[in-house]
Write a protein that holds these residues in place. Structure first.
Motif, PDB file in Angstrom:
ATOM      1  N   LYS A 119       0.783  -1.674   0.155  1.00 56.29           N
ATOM      2  CA  LYS A 119       0.347   0.039   0.014  1.00 56.29           C
ATOM      3  C   LYS A 119       0.321   0.997  -0.219  1.00 56.29           C
ATOM      4  O   LYS A 119      -0.070   2.645  -0.655  1.00 56.29           O
ATOM      5  N   ILE A 120       2.211   1.002   0.631  1.00 57.95           N
ATOM      6  CA  ILE A 120       2.723   2.382   0.567  1.00 57.95           C
ATOM      7  C   ILE A 120       3.689   2.429  -0.572  1.00 57.95           C
ATOM      8  O   ILE A 120       4.298   3.493  -1.403  1.00 57.95           O
ATOM      9  N   VAL A 121       4.231   1.146  -0.846  1.00 59.51           N
ATOM     10  CA  VAL A 121       5.427   0.803  -2.166  1.00 59.51           C
ATOM     11  C   VAL A 121       4.639   1.466  -3.737  1.00 59.51           C
ATOM     12  O   VAL A 121       5.217   2.051  -4.822  1.00 59.51           O
ATOM     13  N   LEU A 122       4.006   0.674  -4.049  1.00 58.34           N
ATOM     14  CA  LEU A 122       3.194   1.015  -5.167  1.00 58.34           C
ATOM     15  C   LEU A 122       2.205   2.566  -5.488  1.00 58.34           C
ATOM     16  O   LEU A 122       2.270   2.628  -6.810  1.00 58.34           O
ATOM     17  N   PRO A 123       2.245   3.017  -4.135  1.00 62.05           N
ATOM     18  CA  PRO A 123       1.391   4.499  -5.120  1.00 62.05           C
ATOM     19  C   PRO A 123       3.054   5.411  -4.925  1.00 62.05           C
ATOM     20  O   PRO A 123       3.228   6.120  -6.089  1.00 62.05           O
ATOM     21  N   LEU A 124       4.478   5.197  -4.520  1.00 61.31           N
ATOM     22  CA  LEU A 124       5.327   5.639  -5.100  1.00 61.31           C
ATOM     23  C   LEU A 124       5.633   5.216  -6.276  1.00 61.31           C
ATOM     24  O   LEU A 124       6.050   6.289  -6.495  1.00 61.31           O
ATOM     25  N   VAL A 125       5.482   3.936  -6.601  1.00 63.46           N
ATOM     26  CA  VAL A 125       6.709   3.636  -7.855  1.00 63.46           C
ATOM     27  C   VAL A 125       5.543   4.411  -9.204  1.00 63.46           C
ATOM     28  O   VAL A 125       6.478   4.416  -9.932  1.00 63.46           O
ATOM     29  N   ALA A 126       4.065   4.381  -8.698  1.00 62.36           N
ATOM     30  CA  ALA A 126       3.189   4.933  -9.866  1.00 62.36           C
ATOM     31  C   ALA A 126       2.975   6.702  -9.809  1.00 62.36           C
ATOM     32  O   ALA A 126       3.024   7.293 -10.938  1.00 62.36           O
ATOM     33  N   ALA A 162       6.362   7.994  -9.441  1.00 63.12           N
ATOM     34  CA  ALA A 162       7.963   8.059  -9.998  1.00 63.12           C
ATOM     35  C   ALA A 162       7.738   7.902 -11.396  1.00 63.12           C
ATOM     36  O   ALA A 162       8.236   8.803 -12.496  1.00 63.12           O
ATOM     37  N   LEU A 163       6.755   6.895 -12.044  1.00 59.81           N
ATOM     38  CA  LEU A 163       6.482   6.890 -13.184  1.00 59.81           C
ATOM     39  C   LEU A 163       6.096   8.046 -13.796  1.00 59.81           C
ATOM     40  O   LEU A 163       6.125   8.206 -15.013  1.00 59.81           O
ATOM     41  N   MET A 164       4.629   8.381 -13.063  1.00 61.07           N
ATOM     42  CA  MET A 164       4.321   9.770 -13.563  1.00 61.07           C
ATOM     43  C   MET A 164       5.477  10.374 -14.071  1.00 61.07           C
ATOM     44  O   MET A 164       4.923  11.693 -14.291  1.00 61.07           O
ATOM     45  N   SER A 165       6.553  11.361 -12.712  1.00 59.41           N
ATOM     46  CA  SER A 165       6.792  11.808 -13.126  1.00 59.41           C
ATOM     47  C   SER A 165       7.725  11.751 -14.254  1.00 59.41           C
ATOM     48  O   SER A 165       8.384  12.185 -15.060  1.00 59.41           O
ATOM     49  N   SER A 166       8.352  10.624 -14.402  1.00 57.64           N
ATOM     50  CA  SER A 166       8.941  10.273 -15.546  1.00 57.64           C
ATOM     51  C   SER A 166       8.774  10.854 -16.763  1.00 57.64           C
ATOM     52  O   SER A 166       9.568  11.209 -17.664  1.00 57.64           O
ATOM     53  N   ILE A 167       7.316  10.667 -16.956  1.00 57.81           N
ATOM     54  CA  ILE A 167       6.533  11.201 -18.100  1.00 57.81           C
ATOM     55  C   ILE A 167       7.034  12.770 -18.671  1.00 57.81           C
ATOM     56  O   ILE A 167       7.711  12.802 -19.898  1.00 57.81           O
ATOM     57  N   PHE A 168       7.432  13.580 -17.552  1.00 55.18           N
ATOM     58  CA  PHE A 168       7.478  14.705 -17.805  1.00 55.18           C
ATOM     59  C   PHE A 168       9.146  14.929 -18.211  1.00 55.18           C
ATOM     60  O   PHE A 168       9.324  15.744 -18.081  1.00 55.18           O
ATOM     61  N   LEU A 169       9.484  14.476 -17.003  1.00 55.09           N
ATOM     62  CA  LEU A 169      11.102  14.677 -16.964  1.00 55.09           C
ATOM     63  C   LEU A 169      11.611  13.998 -18.514  1.00 55.09           C
ATOM     64  O   LEU A 169      12.860  14.834 -18.930  1.00 55.09           O
ATOM     65  N   PHE A 170      11.438  12.639 -19.049  1.00 58.09           N
ATOM     66  CA  PHE A 170      12.004  12.412 -20.249  1.00 58.09           C
ATOM     67  C   PHE A 170      11.309  13.063 -21.460  1.00 58.09           C
ATOM     68  O   PHE A 170      11.772  12.455 -22.309  1.00 58.09           O
ATOM     69  N   SER A 171      10.169  13.366 -21.576  1.00 63.03           N
ATOM     70  CA  SER A 171       9.621  14.005 -22.644  1.00 63.03           C
ATOM     71  C   SER A 171      10.050  15.031 -23.591  1.00 63.03           C
ATOM     72  O   SER A 171      10.338  15.601 -22.770  1.00 63.03           O
ATOM     73  N   ASN A 172       9.913  14.649 -25.068  1.00 66.04           N
ATOM     74  CA  ASN A 172       9.990  15.842 -25.951  1.00 66.04           C
ATOM     75  C   ASN A 172       9.552  17.383 -25.119  1.00 66.04           C
ATOM     76  O   ASN A 172       9.140  17.192 -25.383  1.00 66.04           O
TER      77      ASN A 172
END
Length: 202
Positions: free
Chosen positions: A16-23, A25-35
């Protein structure tokens, strides 16, 4: 058994703690690495092209399809079409490709450099080395081909030349019509100074 239940409960609490954090992190990477988009980058059109499009609107790759009164399917595609500013139902088109599929299964394909489509009168015309290919084995060319999207009618005029299943063929005109003697069948008729050179090899 109680120990197994405790381990399972601990696993659920951690998930319950780890999965929201992973999600997150994934959402943040979309904005960090987008063109990144440069708003100052030039548009793919020149100023002259933009002015021309504003002065004379056009459609890119338009498609028209309809069903004739006797059940034939007619489709017309074009590379580009420019509507008539006075009569919106009419328009000029370039790179035209037409297909007619009649209820008896025959297919007729048309290609023309340019032409017109009138959706109000339900007619079309193609000019400029128009080619017509029919599934019965005919392949001909004519300066102009006209047709209807309301009735199964195609007319080639201005001198027709090409290939028939029996050999080379020339005539003044060519027409595709419903067969008046056999309902549901269609005829391809050549008129005016018809000349067919029979080739037994074909």
């Amino acid at each position: 058994m109680a120990q197994a239940d405790n381990a399972y409960s601990r696993l659920i609490r951690w998930l319950k703690i780890v999965l929201p954090l992973v999600a997150l992190a994934l959402m943040s990477s979309i904005f960090l690495f987008s063109n990144k988009i440069d708003p100052t980058e030039a548009l793919p059109y020149s100023r002259a092209e933009l002015d021309d499009r504003a002065r004379e609107p056009r459609l890119t790759q338009p498609k028209y399809s309809g069903m004739t009164s006797d059940g034939a399917l007619v489709t017309i595609d074009a590379a580009e079409a420019r509507p008539d500013l006075v009569d919106p139902g009419r328009g000029r088109a370039s790179g035209m490709v037409g297909t007619m599929l009649t209820p008896d299964g025959a297919v007729t394909k048309l290609t023309g450099d340019a032409g017109q489509v009138d959706t109000t009168k339900q007619i079309f015309a193609m000019q400029g080395d128009v080619t017509l290919t029919n599934s019965a084995g005919y392949q001909v060319a004519a300066p102009e081909v006209t047709g209807s999207t309301a009735e199964t009618l195609i007319d080639a005029t201005g001198g027709v030349k090409g290939q028939a299943p029996m050999g080379p063929l020339t005539s003044d005109t060519m027409h595709i019509r419903p067969d008046p003697n056999v309902p549901g069948q269609y005829v391809l008729v050549f008129n005016g100074r018809v000349r067919l050179v029979y080739d037994p090899k074909q």
